[in-house]
Design an enzyme around this catalytic site. Structure first.
Site, mmCIF file in Angstrom:
data_model
loop_
_atom_site.group_PDB
_atom_site.id
_atom_site.type_symbol
_atom_site.label_atom_id
_atom_site.label_comp_id
_atom_site.label_asym_id
_atom_site.label_seq_id
_atom_site.Cartn_x
_atom_site.Cartn_y
_atom_site.Cartn_z
ATOM 1 N N SER A 256 -54.073 -42.581 65.368
ATOM 2 C CA SER A 256 -53.711 -43.551 64.337
ATOM 3 C C SER A 256 -54.685 -43.440 63.167
ATOM 4 C CB SER A 256 -53.772 -44.965 64.913
ATOM 5 O OG SER A 256 -53.687 -45.947 63.901
ATOM 6 N N TYR B 179 -58.011 -51.996 69.788
ATOM 7 C CA TYR B 179 -57.029 -50.904 69.677
ATOM 8 C C TYR B 179 -57.634 -49.763 68.855
ATOM 9 C CZ TYR B 179 -52.845 -48.409 68.001
ATOM 10 O OH TYR B 179 -51.914 -47.452 67.674
#
Length: 248
Positions: free
Chosen positions: A140, A153
């Protein structure tokens, strides 16, 4: 890396980015296997795809992983592309009372990082048998610029990024396995709606950029906004952090 006539495993392939990647690979003349935890959702996805097999499997469950690897070795001995896409994320503020951040971080780290190491390790012997093979880890934009409302996360994706770099370097020494990292920005999927996914790019764009990167052996695939933020991060980590987090 060739993008046709492969046997491709995509974890978390029943929706979002994983589904669009599966669709594109299937349309491009590949045999595709997708996994997911929800049997009904998986069946519905497979019904929309060609050349695709669905296997109910939870990447965070060691028994499921063992069964998956056994099935792949038996039924798909030509497996040569593994796309580690399954993910887990929580959206919250670290200042909230009773948020149980350590529990949330544990789930994210297990799914987004440790599970990938486990599955990769178990599939390496099969991948090493192939003339050409690839591992794709879906990380990401937050792997290098964390989001303050996705702090744990972000940490799991940063760990995945570090692992991917080391894995690529190691496997390049004596195997034909190429290691890619797909770094999307915010993507409009069910997975991201809680953090404003409606404003994100289409998962179709992510799938198309992955395929193009495989064809050109571009190992770090910084999709859309990720590339510009990465360049800002190289010049000023503080400015990059503010650019991602201001207003959120």
């Amino acid at each position: 890396m060739k993008t046709q006539n492969n046997t491709v495993l995509i974890t978390g392939g029943s929706a979002g980015i994983g589904f669009e990647i599966a669709k594109l690979f299937a349309q491009n003349g590949n045999q595709v296997i997708i996994t997911g935890r929800n049997a009904k959702r998986l069946q519905e996805a497979v019904a929309q795809l060609e050349n695709t097999t669905g296997i109910v499997s939870d990447v965070s469950n060691p028994d499921d992983v063992n069964q998956l690897v056994e099935r792949l070795n038996k039924d798909f001995p030509t497996l040569n592309v593994v796309i580690n896409n399954a993910g887990r994320a929580f959206y919250y503020s670290l200042s909230e009372d009773g948020i149980q951040a350590s529990d949330k971080a544990g789930e994210e780290m297990t799914t987004n990082y440790l599970s990938i190491i486990r599955l990769t390790e178990k599939l390496l012997p099969l991948l090493k048998k192939q003339h050409e093979a690839a591992l794709v880890n879906v990380s990401s934009i937050v792997a290098f610029v964390p989001g303050h409302t996705t702090a744990t996360y972000s940490a799991s994706k940063a760990a995945l990024h570090a692992y991917t770099l080391s894995l690529r370097y190691t496997l390049a020494k004596d195997t034909a396995i190429k290691v890619f990292e797909l770094m999307p920005p915010l993507v409009n999927t069910d997975f991201s709606q809680e953090i404003g996914g409606i404003n994100g790019i289409s998962p179709v764009v992510v799938a198309e950029e992955l395929l193009a990167a495989l064809e050109s052996d571009t190992y770090e695939i910084r999709v859309g906004q990720t590339d510009s933020l990465y360049k800002l991060f190289l010049s000023s980590p503080e400015e990059a952090f503010l650019a991602l987090n201001t207003g959120r």
